[in-house]
Design an enzyme around this catalytic site. Structure first.
Site, PDB file in Angstrom:
ATOM      1  N   ASP A  92     -27.363  16.725  20.618  1.00  0.00           N
ATOM      2  CA  ASP A  92     -28.007  17.204  21.832  1.00  0.00           C
ATOM      3  C   ASP A  92     -29.324  17.878  21.435  1.00  0.00           C
ATOM      4  OD1 ASP A  92     -28.272  18.040  24.577  1.00  0.00           O
ATOM      5  OD2 ASP A  92     -27.668  20.043  23.912  1.00  0.00           O
ATOM      6  N   ASP A 149     -24.074  21.890  22.994  1.00  0.00           N
ATOM      7  CA  ASP A 149     -23.820  23.288  23.308  1.00  0.00           C
ATOM      8  C   ASP A 149     -23.640  23.568  24.789  1.00  0.00           C
ATOM      9  OD1 ASP A 149     -26.518  22.968  24.140  1.00  0.00           O
ATOM     10  OD2 ASP A 149     -26.830  25.129  23.922  1.00  0.00           O
ATOM     11  N   ASP A 173     -22.329  18.770  27.970  1.00  0.00           N
ATOM     12  CA  ASP A 173     -21.915  18.053  26.760  1.00  0.00           C
ATOM     13  C   ASP A 173     -20.409  17.866  26.672  1.00  0.00           C
ATOM     14  OD1 ASP A 173     -24.561  17.877  25.824  1.00  0.00           O
ATOM     15  OD2 ASP A 173     -24.451  19.894  24.977  1.00  0.00           O
TER      16      ASP A 173
END
Length: 771
Positions: free
Chosen positions: A485, A657, A661
Site C-alpha cells: 500500500d 495500514d 486494506d
C-alpha cells in the site's frame, strides 16, 4: 443401539448413566434426537462419533435479532454459532440433518470455528425452527454475536499439569541428589510414591486431549502425531507405575513436563482461532449506530438498521456517515480512509460519493443513501474478515512425517516385543518394546518445527516485525509477489514541504498556527525546522475544500490549493489580489523504502497498490524504485488483484495500514499491517510492523527463509537420531530407564538447531549490506 451391561447402563444419545442394566434414553429430548437421526437415515453417526452428543436443552436465543441476507429466489442466508461440536462426525451429523430438513437448501458447518452458514426458505421454515432442529440433537445454536460460555477445560488441564510437574521436578531433584549424598530408602520410596500420585492426574487427565485425538485418528484410519505421543505418555506412565512398585527410580519428571508443554501448546493454538473474528468485531464496532433521517415532519434520530435505500440523512461536524451514498447538499471535509486509504480529509460537495463510517471533520452535508446496513462497503469488509476465520490451517512438516514415523515406531516396537519374547521371555520383550517407544518418543520430531519457528519469531520481532503464528512466518518463505500500500506503508502518510521561500513559509505557517489539517502540521513542522518565527494571525477562518483565510499585520492573507501538490499564498487589498508565493508539498517515501524495495525485489516481484491518483502513485513508485504501480483502486479492486495473482499460482504478501486494506490482507497468502494502522486492520493481519519503516518486512522474508532451512535440518536430525536410537533399543542395549535419559538428547539437538536461526539471519543481512 441398545446394549446389555451388567454394571452400568447409558443413554444411547448423550451417554449419561441411567438406572438399570440395559441402555435407555435418559429423557424425551434424547429420544427425540435419536428419532431425528434415524429418520434422516444417519444412523451411522452413532458408530463413527468419538464422543457422545450433548444433552438436548431448551433454547433461549432471540432469533429475531439474527441478521440475514438475500440468497436469491426468495431464500435467505444467515450465520449461526454452534456450541458442543466435539468431532468431525458432529459436523457431518448437523450438516446431514439440516440438509434433510424441509425448507433448508444448504448448510455448511466449520469444525474449526464452530459456525454454520445456512440457506433457507423463510416461507417454509423460520430461523427459530432451524435452531430448534439443531438443538434437538443436543448442540447449542446461538447468534454469532451472543456471548459464549468460556471453555476453560484446556486451561484447567494446563494448570493441573503445571502444578503437578513443578512438584514432581522438586521431588525428583531430591531423589537425584540422593544418588550422590545418600538417602535412606524409606525417604526415597516416599518421594517416588509422591511423584506417582502427582503424575497420575497429569497422565490420565491432563493428557486426555491427546489420547482422544489419537483415538479419533485411529477411528478414521489416520496415524496422527498424537498417536505416538499418546503411546509414549502411556508407556512412560506404565513404566513409572512398575518402577515405583519395584522400588526403582521412575523418571516421572520427564512425563509431567512433556505433558505440560504439549497442553500449553494446545492452549495457545485454541486462543489463536478467534483473532479474525475479533478483527471483524472491531471493524463493526466502528460504524455509527444512529442516523439523523430527513422526513416530511423534520429530522428524526433513528437506528442505522432502520435506514432504507433512498433515505436522506444529515451528517454534521464530528458525526460519521451512517450509509453509503451521494452528497446532495452542503460542503464538508470527510476522512475517506475506508475507501481510499488516504489519511488526509477529502473535500466533498453535491454529487460526491461518501461511505458509511467516514467521519466529518468540517462542515455538514445531506446524503442520499443508496447502500444501507449489511450492503455498505464497511459491512461487506467485516463479512470478508469473518469468512477468513473458516480457512483451514496448513499442515506442518512434522504432521506430514508423523504417519510414517508412527507406523515405523509401532512396527519396531512390535518386532522387538515378538523377537525378544521368543528369545528371552515376555518380560524382556516388554522391556525392549517400552524402551523403543520411549527412546523413539516423537518429542524431537514434534519440537523440530516449533523450536525453529519460535527462534525465528523472536529474531524477526527483534527487528520490528511481530507475527501472530509460526505458520505465518513459514508462509513468508513462499512469497514471490509483494504488494505494498502507499499511504502509511511506503510513505509516512503525512505531507512534507518540498519547496518554499522562508518569508512565504513563515506567513503560511502563522496563518495555520491553530489548524489541525495535515498540511498545517507540515507547514509548522518545516518552519520550526528552519527556525522561522511565526507571525500572529487574527480573524482566521477555514473554508472546507478551499483553504484558510486570516489577517496578518493588517493584511488579508489567504492560503488555497494551487497546482497539484502545491498551495498558493495570496494577499488581498482594496485594489487587487497578489500572489505572494507557492509552497510545494508531497507525501514522500519512507527513508528506508528504496533500500527495502531493492532487497524485496531480489526475492519477489514488487507492486504498489493505492487508492490515490495514478500520477501521485507513479511519482512515489519512481522514488522508491517500484515499476509496477496501480492507482485509484478501491478495496475490492485491491483484493481482486491479490486473488488474481494467487489464482495464477503466485504467493502474495500484502502490506497495508488502512481500513481499506482489510479485504486485501484477508485475500493474501500473508498479510502484514503497519503498527500505526487502524485496530481492525492490525487484528486482521498475520503480523504487525512495529516501527515506522519497511526494513522489518525484509527481515521477515529473510527470517522465514532461514527458519525453513533450519526446520528441514532439524527434521533430518530428529529422524536420524530416532533411527539410530530405535536400532540400539531393538538390539537390547538400552533399557527403559536409560531410554528416558537418552530421550532428551534428541530434543537438545533440536534446540541447538534453533539457536542457529539468529546467526544465520545476521549473516544473510551482512551479505545484503555488503552487496
Amino acid at each position: 443401539m441398545a446394549r446389555v451391561n451388567p454394571l452400568v447402563a447409558h443413554c444411547p444419545h448423550c451417554g449419561l448413566a441411567v438406572a438399570g442394566a440395559v441402555d435407555a434414553y435418559c429423557c424425551s429430548g434424547c429420544e427425540l434426537a435419536a428419532a431425528i437421526v434415524s429418520g434422516a437415515g444417519l444412523q451411522r453417526y452413532y458408530a463413527t462419533r468419538e464422543a457422545p452428543a450433548p444433552r438436548p436443552e431448551p433454547l433461549d436465543a432471540d432469533w429475531r435479532s439474527v441478521p440475514v441476507r438475500d440468497a436469491g429466489e426468495g431464500e435467505q442466508a444467515c450465520r449461526l454459532a454452534i456450541d458442543g461440536l466435539r468431532c468431525a462426525s458432529c459436523v457431518w451429523l448437523v450438516e446431514g440433518i439440516l440438509g434433510r430438513t424441509e425448507g433448508v437448501s444448504s448448510a455448511h458447518v466449520s469444525y474449526a470455528t464452530g459456525r454454520a452458514t445456512v440457506v433457507f426458505d423463510p416461507r417454509v421454515i423460520d430461523l427459530a425452527a432451524v435452531g430448534a432442529r439443531i438443538a434437538a440433537l443436543g448442540y447449542r445454536p446461538r447468534p454469532v454475536d451472543a456471548v459464549r460460555a468460556a471453555d476453560r477445560d484446556l486451561l484447567v488441564r494446563l494448570g493441573v499439569a503445571a502444578f503437578c510437574a513443578a512438584n514432581v521436578m522438586t521431588l525428583s531433584a531430591s531423589v537425584y541428589a540422593g544418588w550422590f549424598d545418600g538417602m535412606a530408602e524409606r525417604y526415597a520410596a516416599l518421594f517416588r510414591w509422591m511423584q506417582l500420585v502427582l503424575a497420575t492426574p497429569v497422565a490420565l487427565w491432563s493428557a486426555g486431549p491427546f489420547f482422544e485425538a489419537a483415538w479419533r485418528g485411529l477411528r478414521h484410519r489416520v496415524l496422527a502425531m498424537d498417536l505416538p505421543i499418546s503411546l509414549a505418555v502411556a508407556a512412560m506412565y506404565a513404566h513409572g507405575v512398575w518402577a515405583t512398585l519395584a522400588g526403582q527410580d521412575a523418571y516421572l519428571d520427564s512425563l509431567t513436563m512433556l505433558v505440560t508443554l504439549l497442553v500449553a501448546g494446545r492452549v495457545l493454538e485454541a486462543r489463536g482461532r478467534s483473532r479474525a473474528a475479533a478483527a471483524a468485531a472491531a471493524l463493526a464496532a466502528s460504524w455509527p449506530t444512529t442516523a439523523r433521517r430527513c422526513t416530511a415532519d423534520g429530522v428524526q434520530t433513528v437506528s442505522v438498521d432502520a435506514l432504507a435505500v433512498g433515505d436522506r440523512v444529515e451528517v454534521g461536524l464530528g458525526e460519521e456517515v451512517p450509509a453509503d451514498g451521494v452528497v446532495t447538499a452542503g460542503t464538508a471535509r470527510v476522512r475517506m480512509a475506508l475507501l481510499t486509504g488516504e489519511s488526509e480529509p477529502v473535500a466533498v460537495r453535491a454529487g460526491d460519493r461518501v461511505v458509511a463510517g467516514a467521519p466529518v471533520v468540517e462542515g455538514a452535508v445531506t446524503v442520499l443513501a443508496d447502500r444501507v446496513g449489511a450492503d455498505t462497503l464497511g459491512r461487506r469488509m467485516a463479512s470478508d474478515l469473518l469468512a477468513s476465520v473458516d480457512r483451514g490451517l496448513p499442515t506442518t512438516p512434522a504432521d506430514r512425517i508423523a504417519p510414517w514415523f508412527t507406523a515405523g515406531t509401532l512396527v519396531a516396537a512390535g518386532v522387538g516385543l515378538a523377537a525378544w519374547t521368543v528369545v528371552a521371555g515376555v518380560a524382556t520383550g516388554l522391556h525392549v518394546a517400552v524402551a523403543v517407544l520411549v527412546v523413539a518418543c516423537p518429542c524431537a520430531l514434534g519440537l523440530s518445527w516449533p523450536v525453529a519457528v519460535s527462534a525465528g519469531l523472536a529474531a524477526v520481532a527483534r527487528r520490528g516485525l511481530v507475527l501472530r503464528s509460526g505458520t505465518a512466518l513459514l508462509r513468508l518463505a513462499d512469497v514471490d509477489v509483494v504488494a505494498l500500500d502507499k499511504t502509511g506503508t511506503v510513505t509516512a502518510g503525512e505531507p512534507r514541504v518540498l519547496r518554499a521561500d522562508d518569508a512565504v513559509l513563515a506567513l503560511a505557517a502563522g496563518l495555520e498556527r491553530s489548524s489541525h489539517h495535515p498540511i498545517a502540521r507540515a507547514l509548522r513542522r518545516e518552519a520550526a525546522a528552519r527556525g522561522l518565527p511565526l507571525p500572529l494571525a487574527i480573524d482566521v477562518r477555514e473554508q472546507p475544500g478551499r483553504g484558510i483565510v486570516g489577517s496578518v499585520d493588517g493584511c488579508r492573507i489567504e492560503l488555497r490549493a494551487g497546482a497539484p501538490g502545491c498551495v498558493v499564498l495570496l494577499r488581498h487589498d482594496d485594489v487587487q489580489t497578489t500572489v505572494m508565493g507557492e509552497i510545494a508539498l508531497a507525501d514522500t517515501g519512507r527513508a528506508d523504502a528504496p533500500e527495502a524495495v531493492a532487497r524485496l525485489q531480489q526475492q519477489a516481484t514488487v507492486a504498489l497498490l493505492t487508492g490515490d491518483k495514478v500520477a501521485v502513485a507513479q511519482r512515489i513508485g519512481a522514488q522508491v524504485g517500484i515499476a509496477e504501480v496501480h492507482g485509484e483502486m478501491t478495496p475490492q479492486q485491491k483484493a481482486a488483484w491479490v486473488r488474481a495473482r494467487q489464482e495464477a499460482g503466485h504467493r502474495v504478501l500484502f502490506v497495508g495500514d488502512g481500513l481499506n486494506d482489510g479485504p486485501a490482507l484477508v485475500a493474501s497468502h500473508v498479510g502484514l499491517a503497519m503498527g500505526s494502522g487502524v485496530a481492525a486492520t492490525v487484528q486482521a493481519a498475520d503480523g504487525v510492523v512495529t516501527s515506522d519503516a519497511l526494513g522489518p518486512v525484509v527481515a521477515g522474508v529473510c527470517g522465514a527463509q532461514v527458519v525453513r532451512r533450519v526446520v528441514r535440518a532439524n527434521l533430518a536430525r530428529s529422524v536420524a537420531y530416532n533411527v539410530v536410537a530405535v536400532a540400539v533399543a531393538l538390539a537390547g542395549w538400552v533399557d527403559p530407564l536409560v531410554a528416558a535419559v537418552l530421550m532428551p538428547l534428541s530434543s537438545a539437538m533440536v534446540l541447538v538447531g534453533g539457536l542457529r536461526v539468529e546467526p544465520r539471519l545476521r549473516r544473510m543481512e551482512a551479505t545484503w549490506t555488503s552487496s
